[in-house]
Design a protein around this motif. Sequence first.
Motif, PDB file in Angstrom:
ATOM      1  N   GLY A 209      34.184  58.464  28.972  1.00 49.30           N
ATOM      2  CA  GLY A 209      33.084  57.515  28.958  1.00 49.30           C
ATOM      3  C   GLY A 209      33.465  56.171  28.362  1.00 49.30           C
ATOM      4  O   GLY A 209      32.913  55.137  28.733  1.00 49.30           O
ATOM      5  N   ASP A 210      34.436  56.161  27.457  1.00 46.30           N
ATOM      6  CA  ASP A 210      34.850  54.903  26.819  1.00 46.30           C
ATOM      7  C   ASP A 210      35.489  53.937  27.801  1.00 46.30           C
ATOM      8  O   ASP A 210      35.586  52.749  27.528  1.00 46.30           O
ATOM      9  CB  ASP A 210      35.850  55.191  25.689  1.00 46.30           C
ATOM     10  CG  ASP A 210      35.164  55.805  24.484  1.00 46.30           C
ATOM     11  OD1 ASP A 210      33.915  55.794  24.448  1.00 46.30           O
ATOM     12  OD2 ASP A 210      35.872  56.295  23.592  1.00 46.30           O
ATOM     13  N   ASP A 211      35.955  54.465  28.922  1.00 45.35           N
ATOM     14  CA  ASP A 211      36.629  53.609  29.896  1.00 45.35           C
ATOM     15  C   ASP A 211      35.642  52.876  30.796  1.00 45.35           C
ATOM     16  O   ASP A 211      36.033  51.994  31.549  1.00 45.35           O
ATOM     17  CB  ASP A 211      37.570  54.447  30.777  1.00 45.35           C
ATOM     18  CG  ASP A 211      38.695  55.058  29.953  1.00 45.35           C
ATOM     19  OD1 ASP A 211      39.061  54.456  28.923  1.00 45.35           O
ATOM     20  OD2 ASP A 211      39.193  56.133  30.322  1.00 45.35           O
ATOM     21  N   TYR A 251      34.327  49.433  50.277  1.00 45.71           N
ATOM     22  CA  TYR A 251      34.715  48.331  49.415  1.00 45.71           C
ATOM     23  C   TYR A 251      33.772  48.330  48.224  1.00 45.71           C
ATOM     24  O   TYR A 251      32.583  48.597  48.371  1.00 45.71           O
ATOM     25  CB  TYR A 251      34.587  46.992  50.143  1.00 45.71           C
ATOM     26  CG  TYR A 251      34.383  45.845  49.183  1.00 45.71           C
ATOM     27  CD1 TYR A 251      35.476  45.306  48.515  1.00 45.71           C
ATOM     28  CD2 TYR A 251      33.111  45.375  48.882  1.00 45.71           C
ATOM     29  CE1 TYR A 251      35.292  44.300  47.566  1.00 45.71           C
ATOM     30  CE2 TYR A 251      32.922  44.371  47.947  1.00 45.71           C
ATOM     31  CZ  TYR A 251      34.020  43.836  47.286  1.00 45.71           C
ATOM     32  OH  TYR A 251      33.829  42.862  46.353  1.00 45.71           O
ATOM     33  N   SER A 252      34.293  48.034  47.058  1.00 43.51           N
ATOM     34  CA  SER A 252      33.413  47.808  45.909  1.00 43.51           C
ATOM     35  C   SER A 252      34.163  47.053  44.825  1.00 43.51           C
ATOM     36  O   SER A 252      35.384  47.089  44.767  1.00 43.51           O
ATOM     37  CB  SER A 252      32.907  49.129  45.318  1.00 43.51           C
ATOM     38  OG  SER A 252      33.824  49.635  44.362  1.00 43.51           O
ATOM     39  N   PRO A 253      33.406  46.373  43.991  1.00 38.97           N
ATOM     40  CA  PRO A 253      34.021  45.923  42.750  1.00 38.97           C
ATOM     41  C   PRO A 253      34.138  47.129  41.827  1.00 38.97           C
ATOM     42  O   PRO A 253      33.363  48.079  41.956  1.00 38.97           O
ATOM     43  CB  PRO A 253      33.016  44.916  42.197  1.00 38.97           C
ATOM     44  CG  PRO A 253      31.711  45.313  42.783  1.00 38.97           C
ATOM     45  CD  PRO A 253      32.003  45.992  44.094  1.00 38.97           C
ATOM     46  N   CYS A 254      35.114  47.121  40.940  1.00 33.64           N
ATOM     47  CA  CYS A 254      35.307  48.217  39.995  1.00 33.64           C
ATOM     48  C   CYS A 254      35.288  47.640  38.593  1.00 33.64           C
ATOM     49  O   CYS A 254      35.892  46.600  38.356  1.00 33.64           O
ATOM     50  CB  CYS A 254      36.650  48.905  40.245  1.00 33.64           C
ATOM     51  SG  CYS A 254      36.841  49.509  41.921  1.00 33.64           S
ATOM     52  N   PHE A 255      34.576  48.329  37.701  1.00 31.45           N
ATOM     53  CA  PHE A 255      34.413  47.821  36.349  1.00 31.45           C
ATOM     54  C   PHE A 255      35.040  48.779  35.343  1.00 31.45           C
ATOM     55  O   PHE A 255      34.680  49.961  35.320  1.00 31.45           O
ATOM     56  CB  PHE A 255      32.927  47.638  36.035  1.00 31.45           C
ATOM     57  CG  PHE A 255      32.222  46.736  37.023  1.00 31.45           C
ATOM     58  CD1 PHE A 255      32.229  45.367  36.843  1.00 31.45           C
ATOM     59  CD2 PHE A 255      31.580  47.267  38.135  1.00 31.45           C
ATOM     60  CE1 PHE A 255      31.584  44.531  37.754  1.00 31.45           C
ATOM     61  CE2 PHE A 255      30.934  46.434  39.051  1.00 31.45           C
ATOM     62  CZ  PHE A 255      30.946  45.066  38.856  1.00 31.45           C
ATOM     63  N   ARG A 256      35.957  48.277  34.564  1.00 31.93           N
ATOM     64  CA  ARG A 256      36.628  49.152  33.597  1.00 31.93           C
ATOM     65  C   ARG A 256      36.762  48.448  32.259  1.00 31.93           C
ATOM     66  O   ARG A 256      37.129  47.275  32.187  1.00 31.93           O
ATOM     67  CB  ARG A 256      38.015  49.542  34.119  1.00 31.93           C
ATOM     68  CG  ARG A 256      37.903  50.276  35.445  1.00 31.93           C
ATOM     69  CD  ARG A 256      39.206  50.865  35.910  1.00 31.93           C
ATOM     70  NE  ARG A 256      38.987  51.527  37.196  1.00 31.93           N
ATOM     71  CZ  ARG A 256      39.945  52.113  37.910  1.00 31.93           C
ATOM     72  NH1 ARG A 256      41.195  52.135  37.445  1.00 31.93           N
ATOM     73  NH2 ARG A 256      39.663  52.681  39.061  1.00 31.93           N
ATOM     74  N   SER A 257      36.502  49.212  31.222  1.00 28.98           N
ATOM     75  CA  SER A 257      36.539  48.605  29.893  1.00 28.98           C
ATOM     76  C   SER A 257      37.964  48.417  29.403  1.00 28.98           C
ATOM     77  O   SER A 257      38.211  47.615  28.512  1.00 28.98           O
ATOM     78  CB  SER A 257      35.753  49.468  28.902  1.00 28.98           C
ATOM     79  OG  SER A 257      36.487  50.639  28.601  1.00 28.98           O
TER      80      SER A 257
END
Length: 421
Positions: A209-211, A251-257
Amino acid sequence: MLAMEFIRAHPDQVRRAAALKGEEAPVDQLLEVDRRWREMTAAAETSRAEQNALSKQFGSSREQTLLPRMRELSAQAKALIAQADALSRERDELLLQIPNVFHETVPIGATADDNVVVREWGTQPSFGFTVRTHYDIGEALGIMDFERAARVAGSRFAFLKGEGARLERAMVQFMLDLHTREHGYTEVLAPFLVNTAAMFGTGQLPKFGDDAFRVQGRDLWLIPTAEVPVTNLHREEMLDAAQLPLNYVAYSPCFRSEAGSAGKDTRGYIRLHQFSKVELVKLVEPDASLGALEELTGQAEEVLRRLGLHYRVLSMCTGDMGFGQYKKYDLEAWAPGLGRYLEVSSCSVFSDFQARRANLRYRPGPGESPRYLHTLNGSALALTRTLDCVLETYQQPDGSVTVPDALRSYLPGVDYLRGGV
RNA sequence: GGAAGGGUGGCUGAGUGGUCGAAAGCGCCCGCCUGCUAAGCGGGUAGGUGGUCUGAAACUGCCUCCCGGGUUCGAAUCCCGGCCCUUCCGCCA
């Protein structure tokens, strides 16, 4: 997740797989809780069974003398069931922490050094001038802007402008067209926010979950990859064998911490909190899944071949594999300016690990019992780094960049990037 | 956001406190019949998870009618909360 039944029957295999993947897996604790759960369940069910029998009798006879014993059994069963439920919850939590086993062809190893190069395509191009990095090229042309992005959003963000933005859009479209027209995929535009259940389904939760980024005050997460919404597309469904395999491209944007990667790849368009990606997802019958992995990997490679980028394919070793993955290939494309390979794709098969979590089932044939599907996914490709490789591979001495043939029709009128709009 | 209605098996859809894991239909499976993939007739057909068993088969317990609580000896059915869907209104791109 793995089937409890499987863990009971093959605890050593599960322990070994976890150890070789470098994961802590509470196998012994799980087996113990499971044993106690079965014990408690048996007791609770015995009590319930007697209660049910009396209840049925009472339903027809209305024999009032039964009531005291029924009340007693009711209370007893409730207590026992509560204990069994607590154990069952404990068991499920532990179960979610057990990583998948891996296929016998996966190389044993601890770090990235133990990954095995299974093939290479093309060669490292040579230049008659001093090569530059994509961020030097991009900033010089005014098509990449990290400074202003930092002011607007922070580090690990970027603006693409003018020809840069158009280039990325062109590449997305090129990839989608390739996979839909030539590889038989169905295009999906998926939600970019998903709920917790979906994140559990593909295995991002509970351990990672932290990612991910979470929306405050809502049960919503920004997707770290389109794998999450698309693999969960058929969750809780019963599919027909005739529908399979299902092939989706999204296609998508990807969000990662990027929580664990402080100081890593801080320069350039490489490791961002947000990046674009074209993702392939396959839902297949169990027997077909290993073949499907080879097919999917080949389809991702085709993007690189069409773009004329030198790359290699690595079979990922146990220690470099993910929690839920059964086998994985990484595609690394050559970035001449950086002088190293960049991971542009990861292609994985999960066996029924995700399907179990997301309840993805199908009926093999009429009258047969349901089975879990096998799931696969792979980037084809991650835009940021592929775009880097294009800029660095096609750079010219004068600082411009030749547009690869495969992209010409998607960038009408632009044969060279020179910093135009 | 406001109002009303609704979430039942692979699907459609009955079912308002006990004999309901659940009518009926569709689909599917087995058999019969009909001299040719149709119709008709009969039967079968939810999932999950335990136990007996070397295993399979078989038998059997428990759970599951969106999810979570509650009332009750007993809940698909009654009560509370949540999620989702439909319609109307409002708002908005």
